[in-house]
Write a protein that holds these residues in place. Structure first.
Motif, mmCIF file in Angstrom:
data_model
loop_
_atom_site.group_PDB
_atom_site.id
_atom_site.type_symbol
_atom_site.label_atom_id
_atom_site.label_comp_id
_atom_site.label_asym_id
_atom_site.label_seq_id
_atom_site.Cartn_x
_atom_site.Cartn_y
_atom_site.Cartn_z
ATOM 1 N N GLU A 299 36.830 -4.500 -9.390
ATOM 2 C CA GLU A 299 35.643 -5.073 -8.750
ATOM 3 C C GLU A 299 35.905 -5.363 -7.275
ATOM 4 O OE1 GLU A 299 32.656 -8.925 -9.252
ATOM 5 O OE2 GLU A 299 34.151 -8.465 -10.800
ATOM 6 N N ILE A 300 37.124 -5.804 -6.957
ATOM 7 C CA ILE A 300 37.479 -6.061 -5.555
ATOM 8 C C ILE A 300 37.354 -4.791 -4.739
ATOM 9 C CG2 ILE A 300 39.466 -6.540 -4.058
ATOM 10 C CD1 ILE A 300 40.290 -8.712 -6.052
ATOM 11 N N VAL A 301 37.858 -3.688 -5.285
ATOM 12 C CA VAL A 301 37.757 -2.405 -4.571
ATOM 13 C C VAL A 301 36.298 -1.993 -4.402
ATOM 14 C CG1 VAL A 301 38.349 0.036 -4.678
ATOM 15 C CG2 VAL A 301 40.037 -1.681 -5.360
ATOM 16 N N GLU A 302 35.486 -2.168 -5.454
ATOM 17 C CA GLU A 302 34.075 -1.807 -5.367
ATOM 18 C C GLU A 302 33.349 -2.648 -4.322
ATOM 19 O OE1 GLU A 302 32.427 0.626 -6.788
ATOM 20 O OE2 GLU A 302 34.302 1.352 -7.661
ATOM 21 N N ILE A 303 33.673 -3.946 -4.274
ATOM 22 C CA ILE A 303 33.042 -4.829 -3.268
ATOM 23 C C ILE A 303 33.400 -4.359 -1.869
ATOM 24 C CG2 ILE A 303 33.068 -7.162 -2.314
ATOM 25 C CD1 ILE A 303 33.436 -8.165 -5.215
ATOM 26 N N GLY A 304 34.698 -4.026 -1.665
ATOM 27 C CA GLY A 304 35.118 -3.530 -0.350
ATOM 28 C C GLY A 304 34.398 -2.257 0.034
ATOM 29 N N LYS A 305 34.244 -1.323 -0.917
ATOM 30 C CA LYS A 305 33.545 -0.069 -0.630
ATOM 31 C C LYS A 305 32.086 -0.312 -0.281
ATOM 32 C CE LYS A 305 36.460 2.945 -3.482
ATOM 33 N NZ LYS A 305 36.509 3.821 -4.681
ATOM 34 N N ARG A 306 31.407 -1.171 -1.065
ATOM 35 C CA ARG A 306 29.994 -1.444 -0.773
ATOM 36 C C ARG A 306 29.821 -2.093 0.592
ATOM 37 N NH1 ARG A 306 29.749 -3.209 -6.257
ATOM 38 N NH2 ARG A 306 29.752 -5.384 -5.547
ATOM 39 N N THR A 307 30.761 -2.968 0.958
ATOM 40 C CA THR A 307 30.661 -3.665 2.243
ATOM 41 C C THR A 307 30.760 -2.690 3.408
ATOM 42 O OG1 THR A 307 31.618 -5.668 1.268
ATOM 43 C CG2 THR A 307 31.658 -5.477 3.666
ATOM 44 N N GLY A 312 28.136 0.634 7.650
ATOM 45 C CA GLY A 312 28.243 1.937 8.314
ATOM 46 C C GLY A 312 29.607 2.200 8.890
ATOM 47 N N ILE A 313 30.655 1.676 8.247
ATOM 48 C CA ILE A 313 32.036 1.874 8.721
ATOM 49 C C ILE A 313 32.676 2.950 7.851
ATOM 50 C CG2 ILE A 313 34.294 0.781 9.010
ATOM 51 C CD1 ILE A 313 32.807 -1.867 9.433
ATOM 52 N N HIS A 314 33.318 3.935 8.476
ATOM 53 C CA HIS A 314 33.878 5.064 7.740
ATOM 54 C C HIS A 314 35.362 5.209 8.052
ATOM 55 C CE1 HIS A 314 29.774 6.244 6.754
ATOM 56 N NE2 HIS A 314 29.475 6.122 8.047
ATOM 57 N N GLY A 315 36.075 5.856 7.110
ATOM 58 C CA GLY A 315 37.475 6.188 7.344
ATOM 59 C C GLY A 315 38.411 5.009 7.246
ATOM 60 N N LEU A 316 38.028 3.940 6.554
ATOM 61 C CA LEU A 316 38.889 2.766 6.431
ATOM 62 C C LEU A 316 39.933 3.022 5.345
ATOM 63 C CD1 LEU A 316 38.778 0.058 7.948
ATOM 64 C CD2 LEU A 316 37.686 -0.950 5.950
ATOM 65 N N HIS A 317 41.155 2.602 5.605
ATOM 66 C CA HIS A 317 42.254 2.811 4.654
ATOM 67 C C HIS A 317 41.970 2.057 3.342
ATOM 68 C CE1 HIS A 317 46.338 2.727 2.935
ATOM 69 N NE2 HIS A 317 46.583 3.763 3.718
ATOM 70 N N PRO A 318 42.340 2.638 2.182
ATOM 71 C CA PRO A 318 42.075 1.960 0.896
ATOM 72 C C PRO A 318 42.639 0.546 0.801
ATOM 73 C CG PRO A 318 42.694 4.239 0.502
ATOM 74 C CD PRO A 318 42.864 4.006 1.973
ATOM 75 N N GLU A 319 43.819 0.298 1.411
ATOM 76 C CA GLU A 319 44.388 -1.051 1.354
ATOM 77 C C GLU A 319 43.548 -2.039 2.155
ATOM 78 O OE1 GLU A 319 46.808 -2.455 -0.359
ATOM 79 O OE2 GLU A 319 47.068 -0.596 -1.459
ATOM 80 N N LEU A 320 42.983 -1.559 3.277
ATOM 81 C CA LEU A 320 42.106 -2.439 4.051
ATOM 82 C C LEU A 320 40.792 -2.668 3.303
ATOM 83 C CD1 LEU A 320 42.648 -1.063 7.680
ATOM 84 C CD2 LEU A 320 43.670 -3.082 6.607
ATOM 85 N N ILE A 321 40.298 -1.650 2.622
ATOM 86 C CA ILE A 321 39.091 -1.836 1.796
ATOM 87 C C ILE A 321 39.355 -2.878 0.711
ATOM 88 C CG2 ILE A 321 37.592 -0.695 0.124
ATOM 89 C CD1 ILE A 321 37.837 1.855 1.756
ATOM 90 N N ARG A 322 40.541 -2.794 0.098
ATOM 91 C CA ARG A 322 40.909 -3.781 -0.931
ATOM 92 C C ARG A 322 40.988 -5.194 -0.348
ATOM 93 N NH1 ARG A 322 45.836 -5.626 -2.928
ATOM 94 N NH2 ARG A 322 45.798 -6.253 -5.126
ATOM 95 N N ALA A 323 41.544 -5.328 0.864
ATOM 96 C CA ALA A 323 41.618 -6.641 1.513
ATOM 97 C C ALA A 323 40.224 -7.184 1.811
ATOM 98 C CB ALA A 323 42.439 -6.543 2.798
ATOM 99 N N VAL A 324 39.297 -6.299 2.209
ATOM 100 C CA VAL A 324 37.914 -6.727 2.452
ATOM 101 C C VAL A 324 37.291 -7.244 1.158
ATOM 102 C CG1 VAL A 324 35.606 -5.914 3.074
ATOM 103 C CG2 VAL A 324 37.573 -5.246 4.450
ATOM 104 N N GLY A 325 37.527 -6.537 0.037
ATOM 105 C CA GLY A 325 36.983 -6.995 -1.242
ATOM 106 C C GLY A 325 37.553 -8.328 -1.670
#
Length: 523
Positions: A299-307, A312-325
């Protein structure tokens, strides 16, 4: 006589002879039937006698069995009654022995009381003699004073009263003046304390929202299943999740308390699954908690992806997406970290557009500026969040402008591009708007821990709870080690220790609870 008459006579004679012969034959047959009937009757009577004897024997046997059964039951009842009588006699003997012992104690106490009464009577007589002698000496001294001073006792008393009145009036005026001056000096300070105390009360709601979750139940019957036999289920759940589970008298609700909102969410979802499934035992609890932790990570990863998609931000590293979630489950100064970061990103985009700068880069820096507040380990917690966020951004390939804006938004490094001051300003705007931030959560949590640690520093303290948003410290002591007088002294010592060692708004009430229990078992 003609031949016809002779024929008729012959026929009549033949018929008569036939009739007589038939009668003889019928009589013989009847005799034979009677004989057979007598034989049959004799046989039936004989069989009936035999059957009657058998029935008689069976009835006698059944009667004997019934008699023996009744006799056994009667003996069992007699034995039970004898046993009860023996037990009653034993209890009677025990009570007689106890009464005899109590009578002996009462006699001994009565003798001691009589001795004490005699002693008191003797002391009373001695006191009366001393009192009469003292009155006589006092009367003689008063007479001598009257002779020396030339005044009677009443005159001397009136003069003394007048002198005391003047002195008391002067002292009262000086005390009133000093009190008024002190009140004027401390009025402003006391007013500030009242205001601070009022503001501190407002912080309770935000602290509860950040530290406590309420799990609702369909009925209170589920609470017993969650606790389990001798508390094994609730202990297994607390050990697996790291969350304190409070089961109290709150109707149809259980309180989950933990400073880590991710663990608290894991515990809440695990409880929901366990209650819905109905199978609650330690092995099942561990299995559900592990599955829930995996679900939360997804769910954390999904939240980061939706955010990042929404912004409109593209090309973000998966670990940074996880931190956002993960920021969804953290608060900063009482403000949800993900909502704050989204708001800063939008503000940065608007401001960059007004200044003609790269809006996508500004949004990127605004979203990532507080990722350092969700560290992965204890060692990373020692690093300032701005520097830690900048290090992560550099590690995962972000542009130098974004890394510099993340590290410089609290002036911990030098700003090298225009994106950095935009992020700093938008961060201040998001945090400074009315209602965004009400309580410094980290300092609040640390103050609660410090309050409880101070209480545990004293001997005899069993438990300590900081409640009412840190305005009250409730201390439970061991009744064997701490007396009632010592409890009052302990309350004062803890309050003085808090006053000298801590800085806090308002006042802290210290309540020491000493409980004594008397337990006996009826057998």
């Amino acid at each position: 006589m003609d031949s016809t008459a002779i024929g008729i006579i012959a026929v009549i004679v033949g018929l008569a002879i036939g009739f007589i012969i038939a009668k003889f034959l019928e009589k013989g047959k009847a005799s034979k039937i009677v004989l057979n009937a007598k034989k049959e009757a004799t046989r039936i009577i004989k069989d009936a006698n035999v059957e009657g004897e058998n029935i008689k024997k069976d009835k006698i046997f059944q009667a004997k069995e019934k008699f023996l059964e009744l006799k056994a039951e009667h003996e069992k009842v007699i034995i039970g009654k004898d046993k009860k009588i023996a037990e009653a006699e034993k209890r009677t003997r025990d009570k007689e022995s106890q009464i005899s012992s109590e009578l002996a104690k009462n006699k001994k106490l009565s003798d001691q009381l009589e001795e004490q009464l005699k002693e008191v009577e003797y002391k009373s007589e001695f006191f009366d003699k001393k009192q009469s002698e003292l009155d006589r000496l006092h009367k003689n001294q008063v007479q001598q004073l009257e002779v020396i001073s030339g005044l009677s006792a009443d005159e001397a008393k009136s003069q003394l009263l007048e002198s005391l009145k003047e002195t008391a009036k002067s002292d009262a005026m000086s005390y009133m003046q000093a009190t008024l001056e002190e009140a004027k000096l401390t009025a402003q300070q006391e007013a500030k304390k009242i205001i601070i105390n009022t503001i501190q009360r407002i912080g309770t709601e935000e602290a509860v929202e950040n530290c406590v979750s309420v799990f609702n139940l369909e009925s209170d019957d589920v609470k017993g299943r969650i606790i389990g036999r001798e508390g094994r289920n609730i202990r297994a759940l607390e050990a697996a999740t790291g969350v304190e589970i409070v089961v109290d008298d709150t109707p149809e609700a259980i309180i989950l308390s933990c400073f880590d909102s991710v663990r608290r969410e894991v515990a809440r979802l695990s409880l929901h699954k366990l209650v819905t499934d109905g199978r609650i035992h330690p092995a099942r609890i561990e299995e559900i908690v592990k599955k829930t932790e995996k679900q939360i990570e997804q769910e954390i990863v999904e939240i980061g992806k939706r955010t990042v998609i929404d912004l409109g931000i593209h090309g973000l590293h998966p670990e940074l997406i996880r931190a956002v979630g993960r920021m969804k489950y953290r608060s900063s100064y009482g403000q949800n970290l993900l909502q704050h970061s989204r708001e800063v990103a939008k503000l940065c985009g608007v401001m960059a557009a007004e200044l003609g700068l790269n809006t996508k880069m500004a949004k990127r820096a605004g979203l990532l500026h507080d990722i350092g507040k969700v560290p992965n380990s204890e060692a990373e917690m020692e690093t300032p969040h701005a520097i830690l966020g900048m290090q992560w951004a550099e590690k995962y390939g972000e542009k130098p402008e974004v890394c510099n804006a993340i590290g410089a938004h609290h002036d911990e490094i030098e700003m090298k591009n225009l994106i950095a001051p935009i992020v700093q300003v938008c961060d201040a705007i998001s945090g400074a708007r009315p209602g965004a931030r009400r309580q410094v959560l980290d300092s609040y949590i640390q103050r609660l821990k410090d309050l409880e640690d101070i209480a545990f520093g004293f001997g005899g303290v069993q438990k300590a709870y900081a409640i009412q948003a840190g305005r009250e410290l409730r201390v439970i002591v061991e009744s064997e080690k701490v007396t009632d007088d010592k409890a009052a002294e302990l309350s004062f010592e803890i309050s003085q220790k808090i006053q000298t060692d801590m800085t806090y708004p308002g006042q802290v009430k210290v309540t020491v609870i000493r409980e004594t229990r008397a337990v006996n078992v009826a057998k």
